[in-house]
Motif scaffolding. Structure first.
Motif, mmCIF file in Angstrom:
data_model
loop_
_atom_site.group_PDB
_atom_site.id
_atom_site.type_symbol
_atom_site.label_atom_id
_atom_site.label_comp_id
_atom_site.label_asym_id
_atom_site.label_seq_id
_atom_site.Cartn_x
_atom_site.Cartn_y
_atom_site.Cartn_z
ATOM 1 N N THR A 55 0.813 -1.208 0.000
ATOM 2 C CA THR A 55 0.000 0.000 0.000
ATOM 3 C C THR A 55 0.848 1.260 0.000
ATOM 4 O O THR A 55 1.972 1.262 0.506
ATOM 5 C CB THR A 55 -0.955 0.012 1.227
ATOM 6 N N SER A 56 0.270 2.314 -0.579
ATOM 7 C CA SER A 56 0.933 3.624 -0.529
ATOM 8 C C SER A 56 0.438 4.417 0.680
ATOM 9 O O SER A 56 0.866 5.548 0.897
ATOM 10 C CB SER A 56 0.629 4.405 -1.812
ATOM 11 N N ARG A 78 3.414 14.723 -3.055
ATOM 12 C CA ARG A 78 2.827 14.191 -4.290
ATOM 13 C C ARG A 78 3.753 13.138 -4.910
ATOM 14 O O ARG A 78 3.322 12.084 -5.347
ATOM 15 C CB ARG A 78 2.576 15.347 -5.269
ATOM 16 N N LYS A 79 5.054 13.449 -4.884
ATOM 17 C CA LYS A 79 6.024 12.502 -5.461
ATOM 18 C C LYS A 79 6.061 11.207 -4.647
ATOM 19 O O LYS A 79 6.152 10.110 -5.204
ATOM 20 C CB LYS A 79 7.422 13.135 -5.482
ATOM 21 N N ALA A 130 5.212 7.685 -6.267
ATOM 22 C CA ALA A 130 6.245 6.625 -6.293
ATOM 23 C C ALA A 130 5.673 5.330 -5.712
ATOM 24 O O ALA A 130 5.891 4.239 -6.264
ATOM 25 C CB ALA A 130 7.459 7.072 -5.484
ATOM 26 N N ASN A 131 4.923 5.438 -4.619
ATOM 27 C CA ASN A 131 4.409 4.225 -3.969
ATOM 28 C C ASN A 131 3.205 3.641 -4.694
ATOM 29 O O ASN A 131 3.020 2.427 -4.716
ATOM 30 C CB ASN A 131 4.116 4.511 -2.490
ATOM 31 N N VAL A 140 10.276 0.946 -4.954
ATOM 32 C CA VAL A 140 10.699 2.316 -5.294
ATOM 33 C C VAL A 140 12.227 2.375 -5.265
ATOM 34 O O VAL A 140 12.877 2.880 -6.184
ATOM 35 C CB VAL A 140 10.120 3.330 -4.258
ATOM 36 N N ALA A 141 12.807 1.803 -4.181
ATOM 37 C CA ALA A 141 14.268 1.854 -3.994
ATOM 38 C C ALA A 141 14.987 1.122 -5.124
ATOM 39 O O ALA A 141 15.986 1.617 -5.662
ATOM 40 C CB ALA A 141 14.634 1.236 -2.647
#
Ligand code: FAD
Length: 499
Positions: A70-71, A90-91, A95-96, A361-362
């Motif tokens: 989940t984000s 927002r970023k 990203a998530n 993301v990483a």
């Protein structure tokens, strides 16, 4: 205590230990979800990849997670807007959200059967006090144009006052997912298990990763080892701590609800379900504390079991487990170069118990860095940022805890006497002026260790739930025989013969 995931997964292949000197384009240290995701993307791009894992693949944090994808990382977006601005928030969200899509894409491309299910995710409250925080979070998300909803009804078996709901989030079986990725790449990349990297040093062609049975020469190195075992010049031990949480998996003996849930405030309670052998089990998590703090059964699993019995009186507790994750002082993961002075040495850590999406993301950011490509999210996760000082209370806590454990506690006399230690428990006593960690097993056999962490020398504390020695400064853990279990330490404790 092994997790539901480790207990219900049949590992089909074993990997060898490293036993010679080899070379590669990218050496990845650690085979949790982050290391394996990096290996996946890099192998598919044609890089020669070597993965070195101290234990087994996904046997540490990634094998003991709750595995909500989940984000929605708690009530986080109002905090992000207030601390770093709307653009940053927002970023982070984008990203998530992309990470959820990326994970689904990997599953579809590689046809991984890992019980992936889309679910709604809720951050909820039953208290009036926290209701305003939920409403503020919903407003913050509206400012980011994200279609979350404020709801007063959800699937939980008790009344809530309000929740912030994210649609199209997901859950999976983390071991099936990680081993599914491994299946798709292991013929094209080299994976070595039971291989501990003891040092990484710069060489004329990049880096040499040292192990006890062979070294790896690599142009690029990714530290995917959770909490880095290299202290300088990254200084992560000054900017990150570990937090432990507990989980139980329950057969409710009734129909169980759907969805994924977490409380808005501490102490957190987290819920999700998992279909295992055709049966829906309920997972309940929570009771977080800094790793190394005092805990006992009642204050950990006991609390979770009480929750289960309250709503499902006939339930049966099938699995209990716990693990811990790294938390940075400003709550943003560290992703990118390990330091300013170590080109082509990368790190991804500080996922603060949201590593399912953060690890993806990483991996994307670091793979782009290795490919010399711009990544739109790299700047918000900068691993060499100087901002953690913002969180002054946490910085103060860390300095106080480290000074206490490295110096003051070691000098203070131990209150405990040898005979005070009962069967099946442990503690620190003083023998001939030195501190000795004693564990007496259920038959009275004594195991004695030097209770000083092999990472940076903090005095360890006894964990009576797991019968381990834990470091209150940086979260390393050792079994009662002194064997190192968890990072950042890599060496075992000194032991004493005690007859
Ligand atoms: C209780 C709990 C619940 C969680 N629930 C969720 C959730 O619902 N959703 C979510 O998104 N996130 C969740 N998380 C967070 C998530 O599980 C972690 O962020 C993620 O698993 C970390 O993955 P990793 O690959 O970085 O670390 P790990 O899985 O720990 O992998 C690191 C690997 O490196 C190896 N290693 C260490 N040192 C060396 C060395 N010197 N040489 C070689 N190998 C080494 C270790 O053996 C280990 O296998 C939760 C965390 C906790 C604590």
């Amino acid at each position: 205590m092994h997790s539901l995931w480790l207990e219900t997964f049949d590992k089909k292949q074993n990997f060898p230990k490293l036993n010679s000197n080899i070379s590669c384009d990218v050496c990845i240290i650690g085979a949790g979800i982050f290391g394996i995701t990096c290996a996946y993307y890099l192998t598919k791009l044609g890089f020669k990849v070597v993965v070195l894992e101290k234990d087994e693949i996904a046997s540490k944090t990634s094998g003991h997670t709750t595995a909500k994808i989940t984000s929605q990382h708690g009530l986080f977006y109002n905090y992000l807007i207030n601390s770093f601005g709307t653009n940053f928030a927002r970023k982070y969200l984008e990203a998530n959200e992309n990470a959820i899509k990326n994970i689904k894409k990997i599953i579809d491309t590689e046809k991984i059967s890992c019980d992936f299910r889309y679910q709604n995710n809720f951050v909820y409250t039953t208290s009036l006090e926290d209701l305003h925080s939920i409403k503020d979070e919903v407003s913050a998300l509206k400012e980011l144009d994200f279609p979350c909803e404020f709801v007063t009804n959800c699937g939980l078996p008790f009344k809530i006052l309000g929740a912030c709901m994210f649609k199209n989030q997901a859950e999976f079986h983390p071991l099936k997912y990680i081993y599914g990725i491994v299946d798709s790449i292991y013929k094209d990349c080299q994976i070595f298990t039971h291989t501990t990297v003891t040092d990484v040093r710069q060489s004329s062609h990049g880096y040499i990763c040292y192990t006890n049975n062979g070294n790896v020469q690599a142009s690029n190195v990714i530290l995917a080892c959770h909490y880095p075992f290299i202290n300088i010049p990254g200084f992560y031990f000054l900017k990150m701590y570990q937090s432990s949480s507990y989980l139980i998996a329950v057969d409710t003996k009734e129909n169980v609800f759907n969805g994924m849930y977490i409380t808005a405030a501490e102490p957190t309670l987290s819920f999700r379900t998992a279909k295992i052998d055709g049966k829906d089990l309920l997972l309940i998590g929570g009771q977080s504390h800094k790793t190394g703090r005092y805990c006992n059964f009642e204050s950990s699993y006991g609390v979770l079991e009480k929750v289960a019995k309250t709503y499902y009186p006939k339930c049966e507790i099938l699995y209990r487990w716990n693990t811990r994750d790294c938390v940075s002082l400003d709550k943003i993961p560290y992703i990118g170069p390990y330091s300013h002075y170590t080109p082509n040495l990368y790190i991804g850590t500080g996922f603060q118990k949201w590593g399912m999406t953060s690890s993806n993301v990483a991996a994307n950011i670091i793979v782009d860095m290795i490919c010399k490509k711009q990544n739109p999210y790299a700047s918000i996760y900068s691993s060499v940022r100087m901002k953690p000082i913002k969180n002054r209370n946490e910085v103060k806590n860390m300095v106080v805890q480290s000074t206490k454990s490295i110096m003051l506690d070691k000098l203070a006399p131990s209150n405990l006497k040898f005979d005070d230690i009962g069967l099946n428990t442990g503690g620190i006593v003083e023998i001939n002026g030195s501190k000795v960690g004693i564990f007496k097993d259920s038959r009275g056999k004594i195991f004695a260790v030097k209770p000083v962490c092999t990472h940076l020398g903090c005095l360890l504390s006894w964990n009576d739930v797991d019968k381990t020695w834990d470091c209150p400064c940086h979260g390393s853990r050792f079994d009662f025989k002194g064997k190192n279990l968890y990072d950042p330490a890599i060496k075992n404790l000194e032991t004493y013969n005690f007859e």
